[in-house]
Design a protein around this motif. Structure first.
Motif: not given
Length: 375
Positions: A233-238
């Motif tokens: 998820s973007d919440s982890i990647l970013l």
């Protein structure tokens, strides 16, 4: 003259490298045309405008290898590419001086005549196929026509490699769209990283006895190293800060997810037995392993980690350090190289590869300028 040539060798010999296939083709050619003493393919890299040696079969012990040149600096081949025409040279010694580097190499090894064919796919230049002979005028008459079946076989062999890369790349693009990944750095990161990978591989080629085929496949497949991140998820990647333990475990799961995706896509594309797939799997599955066993996901040590993964990990770490991310400012090249050296000293990174990369920092800067970093 009827020529009986089976295509099955190219399709069914899952363990055959492209070099093996080229040698097999050369044997077939010489059964009918013994005056053809060399066959070689040079690939065209549109991203860098380079023409690069790739695979060959010849009767010399020192084949032309690890050679690249901007296509723009080879006017004769540039013209062939633009016109999509083949060319016969009847006698190299009759060419006007000064001779190009390739011609000098051929003459020094006794070759006198050649037949050159640009290779295209759907309007895209793939590279050039060269047939060379020690006999002046060897390609007069019908021989170029008789060689067309071998031209198509060579083209098919090259396309198999590109189809493998493009099949996975296409899947990744679709998956990125579905996952709504917003990392605008990704494309430029992949261009830089794969270019660094090629630099390292070229510099350690003699030490590790690498050939052009291995280097080119490493360059082609290295941008796919993190494809498993499409499932993160973007919440982890970013996330603008350090990941907690739970988030870190989820992030590390992208490696095994990537290998699973590779296997599924290759199965669907009918490419599961291709010999080049091992390099791609090794890159995806092992690029976060470290030589001292402290990496993930398997804690591999030393030579348990394939060389292709060791090279990719260095390029990936360097670009991650020198690029700006939501959670960090960019490091200078000097700072990043110092960190690679520290990791090498700690026994985590391949020292030969780190040293090779540090030795070509000028070319690194040119790559950064070309693909979006000031260096």
């Amino acid at each position: 003259m009827d020529q009986q040539v089976s295509y099955e060798h190219l399709d069914d010999e899952g363990g055959s490298s492209l070099t093996d296939q080229m040698r097999w083709l050369h044997v077939q050619v010489r059964q009918h045309h013994p005056q053809v003493h060399r066959i070689a393919i040079a690939l065209y890299d549109a991203r860098h405008g380079l023409l690069k040696t790739y695979v060959n079969s010849s009767d010399v012990t020192d084949p032309l290898a690890l050679y690249e040149r901007p296509l723009s600096e080879v006017p004769s081949l540039s013209e062939l590419a633009s016109r999509r025409e083949s060319r016969v040279i009847h006698d190299f010694t009759q060419l006007p001086l000064p001779h190009g580097e390739h011609t000098v190499w051929l003459l020094a090894r006794g070759y006198r005549s050649s037949y050159t064919v640009p290779l295209y796919q759907a309007g895209t230049l793939l590279g050039f196929l060269f047939f060379d002979s020690r006999k002046p005028g060897a390609f007069d008459g019908r021989l170029p026509d008789d060689l067309q079946i071998y031209v198509q076989l060579c083209r098919l062999s090259v396309l198999n490699v590109f189809n493998l890369s493009h099949a996975v790349e296409g899947m990744v693009k679709v998956a990125r769209g579905l996952a709504h990944l917003r990392d605008i750095e990704t494309g430029r990161h992949l261009d830089r990283m794969s270019s660094y990978v090629r630099l390292i591989a070229q510099r350690v080629a003699r030490h590790y006895r690498l050939d052009d085929e291995f280097i080119e496949h490493l360059y082609l497949f290295s941008p796919l190293h993190d494809i498993g991140k499409v499932g993160i998820s973007d919440s982890i990647l970013l996330k603008p800060g350090r990941l907690n333990d739970s988030e870190r475990r989820l992030m590390q799961g992208h490696v095994e997810l990537g290998v699973k995706l590779i296997n599924e896509v290759m199965q669907e594309a009918g490419l599961a037995t291709t010999p080049y797939l091992a390099i791609l799997r090794n890159i995806v599955g092992c690029h976060h392993e470290l030589l001292d066993g402290s990496g993930y996901p398997r804690g591999l040590r030393g030579d348990e980690i394939p060389l292709e993964a060791r090279i990719v990990s260095i390029a990936d770490v360097f670009d991650a350090l020198t690029a700006e991310r939501p959670y960090k400012k960019p490091w200078t090249n000097a700072e990043a190289l110092a960190e690679l050296a520290r990791m090498s000293d700690r026994g985590q990174l391949d020292p030969h590869c780190v040293s090779a990369f540090a030795s070509c920092i000028g070319e690194v800067g040119a790559i950064q300028k070309r693909f979006g970093l000031s260096g």
